[in-house]
Design a protein around this motif. Structure first.
Motif, short mmCIF file in Angstrom:
data_model
loop_
_atom_site.label_atom_id
_atom_site.label_comp_id
_atom_site.label_asym_id
_atom_site.label_seq_id
_atom_site.Cartn_x
_atom_site.Cartn_y
_atom_site.Cartn_z
N THR A 78 -28.70 3.91 -9.70
CA THR A 78 -27.61 3.75 -8.72
C THR A 78 -26.83 5.01 -8.44
O THR A 78 -26.06 5.06 -7.49
CB THR A 78 -26.60 2.67 -9.17
N ASN A 79 -26.98 6.03 -9.30
CA ASN A 79 -26.19 7.23 -8.98
C ASN A 79 -26.90 8.54 -9.27
O ASN A 79 -26.35 9.44 -9.90
CB ASN A 79 -24.81 7.18 -9.64
N THR A 80 -28.10 8.68 -8.75
CA THR A 80 -28.81 9.96 -8.86
C THR A 80 -28.21 10.94 -7.84
O THR A 80 -27.53 10.51 -6.91
CB THR A 80 -30.30 9.78 -8.51
N PRO A 81 -28.45 12.23 -8.00
CA PRO A 81 -27.93 13.19 -7.00
C PRO A 81 -28.39 12.85 -5.59
O PRO A 81 -27.62 13.01 -4.63
CB PRO A 81 -28.54 14.52 -7.46
N ASN A 82 -29.62 12.35 -5.44
CA ASN A 82 -30.12 11.96 -4.11
C ASN A 82 -29.26 10.86 -3.50
O ASN A 82 -28.90 10.90 -2.32
CB ASN A 82 -31.56 11.42 -4.22
N VAL A 83 -28.99 9.84 -4.31
CA VAL A 83 -28.20 8.70 -3.82
C VAL A 83 -26.79 9.17 -3.44
O VAL A 83 -26.29 8.85 -2.36
CB VAL A 83 -28.11 7.61 -4.92
N THR A 84 -26.19 9.94 -4.31
CA THR A 84 -24.82 10.41 -4.06
C THR A 84 -24.75 11.22 -2.77
O THR A 84 -23.85 11.04 -1.95
CB THR A 84 -24.33 11.27 -5.25
N GLU A 85 -25.73 12.12 -2.60
CA GLU A 85 -25.74 12.96 -1.40
C GLU A 85 -25.95 12.10 -0.15
O GLU A 85 -25.28 12.30 0.87
CB GLU A 85 -26.82 14.04 -1.52
N ALA A 86 -26.86 11.13 -0.24
CA ALA A 86 -27.13 10.26 0.92
C ALA A 86 -25.87 9.47 1.29
O ALA A 86 -25.55 9.31 2.47
CB ALA A 86 -28.28 9.32 0.61
N ARG A 87 -25.15 8.99 0.30
CA ARG A 87 -23.91 8.24 0.58
C ARG A 87 -22.88 9.15 1.24
O ARG A 87 -22.16 8.73 2.14
CB ARG A 87 -23.32 7.67 -0.72
#
Lengths: 241, 354
Positions: A78-87
């Motif tokens: 739920t909180n990989t760098p990819n996810v955080t950046e996409a959000r």
């Protein structure tokens, strides 16, 4: 009973939840918070805004956790760098077409968009371009609609239609021209709105709010003081209105 | 200035207090500090509504006339039935909502008693509701050319006014509502939650019908968060069927039952907002996250039920202020003067002005 349960891993935690549970709900059961924006439990579960995206191993692209159901053996992050950046990009896109007058907005401090922007460290709006402009509808005695603050989450639309069974508002047009409107784009005062205000309670931003009349009250307090002086002198009563 | 029941269990939330905190005393102090000369309790108005409504219900029940009777204190609901089911309007109670009744009494009874010119009074209601802003402007809500209520502000707006005046709300001392119209009953407090108006009216109706002072006053069947609550009650040896609905989708279900002749109830309570006034459109806004994790309705409603339980007087007809005003001014529920000041009319309304 066993067949009704699904096993999955979220952020390294092994969890067991009922079949048919969404990833968002499963994460909540494991005390893992996933941010949402358009989601309103039991009322608006449409996977519209993409704030709640997560990564699922073996999958291309992201999964929308508020609507996607869990599957046996799923591994979710739920909180990989990819996810955080996409959000952050999602927020950037939303804010790029949002009237940002937070200093003078009734919802400042209690705005879900503002809170997310703070949380995801959106310090700059990268996407700059055309911005939609609409007239404010403040003709009804109760509700003011400021479309330029609308983020098209549809929480108000779902509340009006599903909870209240009215359907006074709905989305019209497509793409960049999409907006929440009424029959014939009339003011709320001229359509089947009951002024219950449940849409305001559902709105995450300042796009919907009540018609403010506090200044009228304060103005009267000042003036009635003046009036009461004269009333007192004529009637001789001690009361002051 | 007058304040509705549901406001006092929600206003504190705007200042970081727990959901459902009862801040009645602090709210009154804040209103006084803001400069309002008199602070009254809309709950006293609610007691009048119950007296008039219970009386109307007993009359209709005796004559088997326009049953079921439907409550009329939720202005969003009233606008809904006017637009969507005008043929059912005779079922609606003719009672004005509590704050309108109270406004009318302030500008008549109270003004006369205190020697104030009613045209110089400015009555503000703090409501959990934004449809009240519309209701206030209805032409029927006038008496002698003056609106019963001059301004309606929401719980949220009051919170903003308090913040603007730089008042530290949480630290405020308690104050009491102004006399002589300051005392209200437990019945009035529960007006703010779904099923509450019905329970309050039944307390008075059952005493009227039996001529006794009954001790069984809690009607658990109409409490709780369900959108539709049906119950069959035994009152004065008579079987009475009642239903309390909140949220307009649920109202529609009940209206369709009445329209098709399937309904066999005598008394219906409808609130436009799901859960009643505690969840009104003017109440503090809760984020999606809080709404999915906490039962906001229950916390606020429980707080109202606890105000009821702690009240010395729990039945509207036993409120000494009401007794006094009926004796001195209104005579009795349903009298000519009561009809003129406390009751209203409805009209068919077009859904679209195009």
């Amino acid at each position: 009973m066993e067949n009704n349960m699904v096993h999955l891993k979220i952020d390294g935690q092994d969890i067991e939840v009922k079949k048919g549970t969404t990833i968002l709900e499963a994460a909540k059961q494991a005390q893992i918070d996933i941010p949402t924006l358009c989601f309103l439990k039991d009322i608006n579960e449409v996977g519209d805004c993409r704030m709640c995206i997560v990564e699922v191993e073996g999958r291309r692209g992201f999964a929308t956790s508020c609507i996607e159901k869990v599957q046996e053996g799923m591994v979710v992050h739920t909180n990989t760098p990819n996810v955080t950046e996409a959000r952050r990009v999602v927020l950037d896109l939303i804010i790029s077409n949002h009237k940002v007058d937070c200093l003078t907005c009734t919802r400042s401090g209690n705005c879900e968009l503002q809170n997310l922007a703070r949380k995801f460290n959106v310090l700059d709006v990268e996407f700059k371009g055309k911005i939609t402009e609409h007239e404010i509808d403040d003709l009804s005695p109760s509700i003011v609609r400021d479309f330029d603050k609308c983020i098209l989450c549809r929480r108000c639309v779902a509340t009006c239609k599903k909870v209240q069974g009215i359907g006074a508002i709905d989305c019209i047009n497509r793409g960049f021209d999409s907006c929440v409107s009424t029959v014939g784009n009339k003011s709320l005062k001229d359509v089947n709105c009951t002024f219950c205000g449940q849409c305001i309670e559902a709105c995450p931003t300042g796009a919907l709010h009540e018609k403010e009349t506090t200044r009228r009250s304060m103005g009267k307090i000042k003036r009635s003081r003046y009036i009461c002086c004269s009333a007192n002198s004529t009637s001789g009563k001690g009361s002051s209105w | 200035m007058q304040t509705a029941p549901a406001v006092r269990v929600a206003l504190g939330e705007e200042f970081g207090m727990k959901i459902g905190s009862n801040v009645t005393g602090q709210m009154i102090t804040a209103l006084k500090r803001l400069g309002f000369d008199r602070v009254f309790d809309t709950n006293t108005g609610a007691d009048f509504t119950i007296m008039e409504e219970a009386n109307e219900f007993v009359e209709r029940l005796k004559n088997n006339y326009n049953l079921p009777m439907i409550t009329s204190c939720s202005p969003g609901w009233v606008k809904y039935i006017e637009m969507n089911y005008p043929e059912l309007l005779p079922h609606l109670s003719s009672c004005k909502s509590p704050h309108e009744m109270f406004g009318a009494l302030l500008k008549s009874y109270y003004a006369k008693k205190e020697g104030i010119d009613p045209s110089k009074m400015y009555v503000v209601s703090v409501m959990p509701c934004i449809a009240k802003k519309f209701e206030r402007q209805r032409l029927e809500m006038k008496n002698n050319g003056l609106y019963d209520v001059d301004n309606v502000i929401t719980t949220r707006e009051l919170a903003r006014m308090i913040k603007q005046a730089n008042i530290d709300f949480v630290e405020l001392e308690d104050s009491k509502f102004d006399d002589p119209m300051g005392e209200a009953t437990g019945s009035a407090a529960i007006f703010g939650t779904t099923g509450g108006v019905m329970e309050a009216a039944l307390r008075t109706a059952q005493d009227t019908l039996t001529g006794k002072d009954l001790e069984k006053i809690e009607f658990e069947q109409v409490r709780g968060g369900d959108g539709i609550k049906r119950a069959t009650l035994n009152i004065a040896g008579k079987e009475i069927k009642v239903v309390a609905a909140s949220g307009l989708s649920n109202a529609k279900i009940i209206l369709e039952e009445i329209k098709s002749g399937k309904a066999d109830y005598q008394f219906v309570e409808i609130m436009a907002c799901p859960g009643g006034c505690v969840m009104g459109g003017g109440q503090p806004i809760k984020s999606s996250k809080i709404r999915s994790e906490v039962d906001v309705r229950k916390l606020r409603a429980d707080s109202l039920y606890s105000i009821d339980e702690k009240s010395h007087i729990r039945k509207s007809h036993e409120n000494p202020i009401l007794k006094k005003i009926y004796e001195e001014y209104l005579e009795k529920p349903g009298s000519y003067r009561a009809e003129k000041l406390l009751h209203t009319t409805y009209q068919k309304r077009e859904k679209y002005n195009i």
